[in-house]
Scaffold this active site. Structure first.
Site: not given
Ligand code: NAD
Length: 260
Positions: A155, A159
């Site tokens: 990860y 990133k």
């Molecule tokens: P989440 O699990 O709520 O949503 C992720 C979505 O991505 C889901 O709808 C899933 O179906 C979709 N997905 C997964 N694999 C996929 C694929 N191969 N093709 C298409 N869609 C796919 O997660 P989130 O927390 O909303 O994360 C969204 C982004 O934000 C990610 O890139 C994550 O790394 C980043 N992020 C999240 C956080 C956090 O704390 N939640 C912090 C920093 C960055």
């Protein structure tokens, strides 16, 4: 006149969490979000929710690691709207394990979703953006684009990599009026984070409450989670940039967890 009137915006992973909020917010400001997700039922539900508020939206089934699926999804958007103005490459997963026994399959899976996904969606959208001489690309990074944590080798690697991709696109895209930037959130309570709280508690032998207090929010200025709304604010700011002045940048939204 709203900031995104008539702008067509593909948001990957928009069926849930941060991506869903971005889609809702783009629609609220006049944009047409394309809810692109692996989970087509949830993507359709999000698109219906947006339509229920009186905006247009389009659900597309897309596995961002599958070149043919990405090309088809973007082609469907072009067939329907004739353009793609904005790409928010947001789809992502998390897998937490110590490096010493991180399964190679999990390493490849995570890198593929974050990095292949960003590359394939960028490539598919770029030809249309170049033809239209306009594009705004925003990658969903993380504080882990700048900082490391235990158990998160692929990860953190992925990133950090997105910042490199954004910088290259900023250079190549400039002559076509295409900008590229990265938003780097701290911890946000989405399914992605909810899943890893018990997993980290197990790995470190501590309680879930301790994971939140002593790991996730330890270095924030106020012990608060970042919200999906906070992250959407930053994404929309980059997506609305008027010129190449704001390109090749990354913005951290993390309650001061990481300061640069
Ligand atoms: P989440 O699990 O709520 O949503 C992720 C979505 O991505 C889901 O709808 C899933 O179906 C979709 N997905 C997964 N694999 C996929 C694929 N191969 N093709 C298409 N869609 C796919 O997660 P989130 O927390 O909303 O994360 C969204 C982004 O934000 C990610 O890139 C994550 O790394 C980043 N992020 C999240 C956080 C956090 O704390 N939640 C912090 C920093 C960055």
């Amino acid at each position: 006149m709203s900031r995104f009137d008539g702008r067509v915006a593909i948001v990957t992973g928009a069926a849930s969490g941060i991506g869903k909020e971005i889609a809702l917010r783009l629609a609220a400001e006049g944009g047409i979000p394309v809810v692109a997700d692996l989970n087509i039922d949830a993507a359709k539900a999000t698109a219906e929710e947006i339509k229920g508020k009186g905006s247009d939206a389009f659900a597309v089934a897309m596995n961002v690691t599958d070149e043919a699926a990405v090309e088809k999804g973007v082609a469907d958007v072009i067939a329907k709207y004739g353009k793609v103005d904005i790409l928010v490459s947001n789809a992502g997963i998390q897998i937490v394990k110590p490096l010493v026994d991180f399964p190679f399959e999990d390493w490849k899976k995570l890198l593929s979703i974050h990095l292949d996904g960003a590359f394939l969606t960028t490539k598919a959208c770029l030809k249309h953006m170049y033809a239209a001489n306009y594009g705004r690309v925003v990658y969903m990074g993380s504080v882990h684009s700048k900082e490391a944590s235990k158990l998160k080798a692929p990860y953190v690697t992925a990133k950090h990599g997105l910042i490199g991709l954004a910088k290259v696109l900023a250079k190549e895209g400039a002559e076509h009026n295409v900008t590229a930037n990265v938003v780097c959130p701290g911890f946000v309570r989405t399914p992605l984070v909810d899943k890893q709280i018990p997993e980290q508690a197990k790995e470190f032998g501590i309680t879930e409450e301790q994971v939140v207090k002593t790991i996730m929010l330890k270095d924030t200025v106020d012990g608060e989670f970042t919200t999906t709304d906070d992250v959407a604010d930053a994404v929309l700011y980059f997506a609305a940039a008027k010129t190449n002045a704001l390109t090749g940048q990354s913005m951290v939204v993390s309650h001061g967890w990481f300061m640069q």
